[in-house]
Enzyme design. Structure first.
Site, short mmCIF file in Angstrom:
data_model
loop_
_atom_site.label_atom_id
_atom_site.label_comp_id
_atom_site.label_asym_id
_atom_site.label_seq_id
_atom_site.Cartn_x
_atom_site.Cartn_y
_atom_site.Cartn_z
N LYS A 33 0.85 -1.19 0.00
CA LYS A 33 0.00 0.00 0.00
C LYS A 33 0.89 1.24 0.00
O LYS A 33 1.82 1.35 0.79
CB LYS A 33 -0.90 0.02 1.24
N ASP A 61 -3.59 4.33 -1.72
CA ASP A 61 -4.51 4.78 -0.66
C ASP A 61 -4.60 6.31 -0.70
O ASP A 61 -3.78 7.00 -0.12
CB ASP A 61 -3.97 4.28 0.68
N LYS A 63 -7.81 7.91 -0.30
CA LYS A 63 -8.98 8.31 0.50
C LYS A 63 -9.64 9.56 -0.08
O LYS A 63 -9.82 10.57 0.59
CB LYS A 63 -8.60 8.55 1.95
N ASP A 66 -14.73 14.32 -2.33
CA ASP A 66 -14.98 15.62 -2.97
C ASP A 66 -16.35 15.55 -3.64
O ASP A 66 -17.06 14.54 -3.49
CB ASP A 66 -13.86 15.92 -3.99
N THR A 116 -9.99 3.50 11.41
CA THR A 116 -9.70 2.62 12.55
C THR A 116 -9.03 3.36 13.71
O THR A 116 -8.88 2.79 14.79
CB THR A 116 -8.77 1.48 12.10
N ARG A 209 3.34 -0.01 10.68
CA ARG A 209 4.40 0.14 11.68
C ARG A 209 4.92 -1.14 12.30
O ARG A 209 6.14 -1.26 12.48
CB ARG A 209 3.93 1.14 12.76
#
Ligand SMILES: O=C(O)c1cc(=O)[nH]c(=O)n1[C@@H]1O[C@H](COP(=O)(O)O)[C@@H](O)[C@H]1O
Length: 234
Positions: A33, A61, A63, A66, A116, A209
């Site tokens: 990603k 990604d 997101k 609009d 999340t 991470r």
């Protein structure tokens, strides 16, 4: 054989670091990603390189959110790249516009339900209507599917509920907010382990991470994959 249920979030500042990490992870990881943090650091060029030269699958990604016309144009432009997944926010007008923009391309539009990293208190701060977070995720997922989304992004805590929706038949559930047992949560608030996410119906898990910040990212990725495989054997 690599297991594309694991998507590694390449949330490093630039394409050079992203490529170095992907090379280190080698055959263990087949799906990456690339997100907003790398947009100005060569993210789209890296997406191209990982796809064309290393045979990796790519989740961009963005997101997007609009007015419909702008979303449609943005997605039409991005669909010229050889991408597998693209995120938009799950509001029905956004999903419909994104599907228009992606028409004729083999690009899956994934709708973000509720991030999340948010809990009920955060939703109150954002003036999002009252109610249990899981119920809101479920409603947003159903509406996104009805608007044509190929899949949704949700936390693993909602995966089982979404999987049970009739509208989810044949659609993807992709869950970030995944943490191996004992791992630092960072800013994630609605989390579960890799095994739990997949057991509850996630098609793909997104892990950032816990892998790229590990002292040994290869060992961290292999541990996540081993956890997924141990599940398959039960
Ligand atoms: O769309 C996403 O990928 C996404 C949606 C969401 O609700 N939560 C979420 O964490 N993500 C992304 O998933 C990745 C999670 O990274 P880690 O928390 O480092 O594992 C980040 O790149 C986030 O931008």
């Amino acid at each position: 054989m690599s297991d594309d249920r694991l998507i590694v979030a390449l949330d490093v500042p630039n394409a050079l670091e992203g490529l170095a990490l992907a090379k280190k992870l080698g055959d263990a990881v087949s799906f990456y990603k690339i997100g907003l943090g790398m947009l100005t650091g060569g993210g789209l060029a890296l997406a191209n390189e990982l796809k064309q030269e290393h045979g990796k699958r790519i989740f961009l990604d963005m997101k997007l959110f609009d007015i419909g016309n702008t979303v449609e144009n943005a997605v039409r432009g991005l669909a010229q790249f050889d991408l597998d997944f693209l995120t938009v926010h799950g509001d029905p007008h956004v999903v419909r516009a994104a599907k228009e923009g992606a028409a004729g391309k083999d690009l899956k539009i994934l709708a973000v339900t509720i991030l999340t990293s948010l809990n009920r208190e955060d939703l109150d701060a954002g003036l999002i209507k009252p109610g249990d977070v899981r119920d809101l995720v479920l409603e947003r997922a159903a509406r996104a599917f009805e608007a044509g989304a190929d899949g949704v992004i949700a936390s693993p805590q909602e995966a089982a509920l979404i999987r049970a929706l009739p509208q989810a038949e044949g659609r993807l559930i992709v869950t970030p907010g995944v943490r191996p047992a004992g791992a630092d949560l960072g800013d994630q608030k609605r989390v579960a382990t890799p095994a739990q996410a997949v057991a509850d119906g996630a098609d793909h898990i997104v892990v950032g991470r816990p892998i790229y910040r590990a002292a040994d990212p290869v060992a961290a990725a292999e541990a996540v994959l081993a956890e997924l495989n141990s599940l398959a054997m039960h």
